[in-house]
Design an enzyme around this catalytic site. Sequence first.
Site, short mmCIF file in Angstrom:
data_model
loop_
_atom_site.label_atom_id
_atom_site.label_comp_id
_atom_site.label_asym_id
_atom_site.label_seq_id
_atom_site.Cartn_x
_atom_site.Cartn_y
_atom_site.Cartn_z
N ASP A 67 32.65 48.79 37.35
CA ASP A 67 33.63 49.35 38.27
C ASP A 67 34.28 50.61 37.74
O ASP A 67 34.10 50.99 36.59
CB ASP A 67 34.71 48.30 38.60
CG ASP A 67 35.13 47.49 37.37
OD1 ASP A 67 35.17 48.06 36.27
OD2 ASP A 67 35.40 46.29 37.52
N ASN A 136 43.46 35.80 38.52
CA ASN A 136 43.24 35.22 39.85
C ASN A 136 41.77 34.88 40.10
O ASN A 136 41.36 34.59 41.22
CB ASN A 136 43.75 36.16 40.93
CG ASN A 136 43.05 37.50 40.94
OD1 ASN A 136 42.13 37.75 40.15
ND2 ASN A 136 43.47 38.39 41.83
N HIS A 138 39.15 36.94 39.56
CA HIS A 138 38.28 38.04 39.98
C HIS A 138 37.27 38.40 38.91
O HIS A 138 37.50 38.18 37.72
CB HIS A 138 39.10 39.27 40.42
CG HIS A 138 39.71 40.07 39.32
ND1 HIS A 138 41.06 40.27 39.20
CD2 HIS A 138 39.15 40.77 38.29
CE1 HIS A 138 41.31 41.03 38.15
NE2 HIS A 138 40.17 41.35 37.58
N GLU A 143 38.15 40.73 44.28
CA GLU A 143 39.36 39.91 44.36
C GLU A 143 39.11 38.68 45.24
O GLU A 143 38.14 38.63 46.01
CB GLU A 143 40.50 40.75 44.97
CG GLU A 143 40.82 42.04 44.21
CD GLU A 143 41.67 41.79 42.97
OE1 GLU A 143 41.84 40.63 42.56
OE2 GLU A 143 42.17 42.79 42.41
#
Length: 245
Positions: A67, A136, A138, A143
């Site tokens: 990313d 979380n 990810h 996400e």
Amino acid sequence: MKIIHAKDYADMSRKAANIISAQVILKPDCVLGLATGTTPIGAYHQLIDWYKKGDVDFSQVKTYNLDEYRGLTHEDPQSYHYFMNKEFFSGINIDLANTHVPDGANPDAEAACKAYDKMVADAGYPDLQLLGIGRNGHIGFNEPADAFSKGTHCVDLTESTIEANSRLFEKEEDVPRQAYTMGVQTIMNARMILMVANGKNKAQAVHDMCFGPVAPSCPASILQLHANCVVVADDEALSLCEGQY
């Protein structure tokens, strides 16, 4: 999914670096999928040490990062392109022409993502994909959502991700709100996946990844379905998984 227990961050980093170096030694022209963030830094520095000792040669390796922040040029000190050069590439003998990161400076999200997807596909997908996990759940910047993503795409970062990444910026307001990231389907095309995790703040995410239901509310849970996924995590990150592996 194979879980390897590490004592602490240093042990996790050595064990992960061992797996990566073995891939490079066995296939010198391999394709590596790489991750950024603080978790893999120890593994990268260990690989640099082994390269300097003559134990591993990166001259034929190709890399594709997961990313990049949208809106940052490769030269921006906060970009992942800059991060990789600083923390890893500058310390080994890799050909920089063989290193790839999504083009965050391209304002055309669709074009940037489509171009990166083609590059990764043309390379035959990674022989080994290194991943970290967010608090979380990810992976990359995928996400929690209603469905698993497919190819490279532009995402709006959640507040928890922005907060977690703010430690790398002068202030939280400086953290970009969007990023280009490989999709879950692209990640799953790797022949081997190596997940690294450390610290108590990752314990719930690691538990949900390894033993929770496979659901897009925890993107990393999809790794349960991968044929060759190895998780290297320390005592704290595995603290909620005791007796389950």
